[in-house]
Design a protein around this motif. Sequence first.
Motif, PDB file in Angstrom:
ATOM      1  N   PHE A  95      69.211   9.547  48.191  1.00 20.01           N
ATOM      2  CA  PHE A  95      69.219  10.655  47.236  1.00 20.01           C
ATOM      3  C   PHE A  95      69.844  10.257  45.894  1.00 20.01           C
ATOM      4  CE2 PHE A  95      68.102  13.249  50.894  1.00 20.01           C
ATOM      5  CZ  PHE A  95      67.156  14.089  50.323  1.00 20.01           C
ATOM      6  N   PHE A 137      64.193  18.705  46.724  1.00 12.08           N
ATOM      7  CA  PHE A 137      65.168  18.141  45.788  1.00 12.08           C
ATOM      8  C   PHE A 137      64.524  17.882  44.413  1.00 12.08           C
ATOM      9  CE2 PHE A 137      67.607  14.395  44.155  1.00 12.08           C
ATOM     10  CZ  PHE A 137      68.760  15.096  43.846  1.00 12.08           C
ATOM     11  N   ARG A 167      62.463  17.452  52.358  1.00 11.33           N
ATOM     12  CA  ARG A 167      63.776  17.349  51.694  1.00 11.33           C
ATOM     13  C   ARG A 167      63.650  16.700  50.325  1.00 11.33           C
ATOM     14  NH1 ARG A 167      68.884  15.347  55.251  1.00 11.33           N
ATOM     15  NH2 ARG A 167      69.909  15.434  53.225  1.00 11.33           N
ATOM     16  N   GLY A 173      71.021  17.038  47.051  1.00 16.83           N
ATOM     17  CA  GLY A 173      70.082  16.349  47.932  1.00 16.83           C
ATOM     18  C   GLY A 173      70.766  16.037  49.256  1.00 16.83           C
TER      19      GLY A 173
END
Length: 326
Positions: free
Chosen positions: A111, A75, A71, A138
């Motif tokens: 994030f 991002f 992830r 994100g």
Amino acid sequence: MMQSTAKAHTNIALIKYWGKRNETLILPTNNSLSLTLDGFYTKTTVTFKDELTEDIFILDDEIISGEQYRRVTVFLDLIRTYAGKSGLYAEINSINEVPTAAGFASSASGFAALAAAATKALGLTLTDQELSMLTRQGSGSACRSIYGGFAEWQKGKREDGIDSYAVPIAPQDHWDIRVAAVVLDAKMKKVSSREGMKRTVDTSTFFKGWVDRIPHDLNLIKEGIEERDFEKVGQVAEANCLKMHATTLGAIPPFTYWHDTTMTVMQTVQAMRENGIPAYFTIDAGPNVKVLYLPENEEKIQETLRNVPGVTDVILSRSGQGITYL
Ligand code: 2P0
């Protein structure tokens, strides 16, 4: 050196984000509104280095792999593309001051701090709205953590998402409203918020009712924030939380995030109100409860909540600040 360090705080939604209209771009079905919290934050240093052939993600001194790593790199790819710097990799070093047991999504502060540090390290100068729009991709709730105090995530209308970002509603020092995170001894099978909101959008009979009522709740809570009207803000937040959780009961298969202790804490809060102590609850995608209160009632609130059987901890927080660069 292409390096920057940023700190972002987590936030608690008073009008919940619950449902996506685009899962890839993370575009929501409704506006949401939150309070940024000073007690919980993530501090992240991003260093881009020519010699790296892939990103390295270190969280609380541990090298991270798997889904959490994926992830972060996906991002960062987005930010690299935005900056025209594809093929330039980074070492990401994060410290999380968000106790997972408290049931706050560390993805919000995580994030937000990552987006801020990475864009700054690449030399981008973004407006808060541009940073919020990027951060949203994100994790949705993270786009509200750009700001201190109260922030609203405007869902936007466009398919490409460039009008879906958070805006400030009232700064950190507008109002000394506080939040007690009530930690429960609740072991439950988890339905992640991603999975839970998807199942709700796809199958819940109650989803339309949830979305339809959002503008009403938003108008009222914004009035309450402006007037510093605790009852108004608390009533709307509590009712909005109950409606969000009601949608899960109408999903197929139905599910709930509540544990029996969740109910006990909710009833305790309502009983405090009947006894003249203003307090209101809100609950995210988990069993723990967050209680809104005013400073003059802190001692009583804390004592009462700590005495509920099944409560293991009560963590207090004030209104927090937006992104800072260190
Ligand atoms: C919120 N929640 O508004 C709502 C209330 C949970 C309940 O935002 O899929 O981790 O990364 O966009 O932001 C949790 O969802 O989900 C959340 P993604 P996120 O705070």
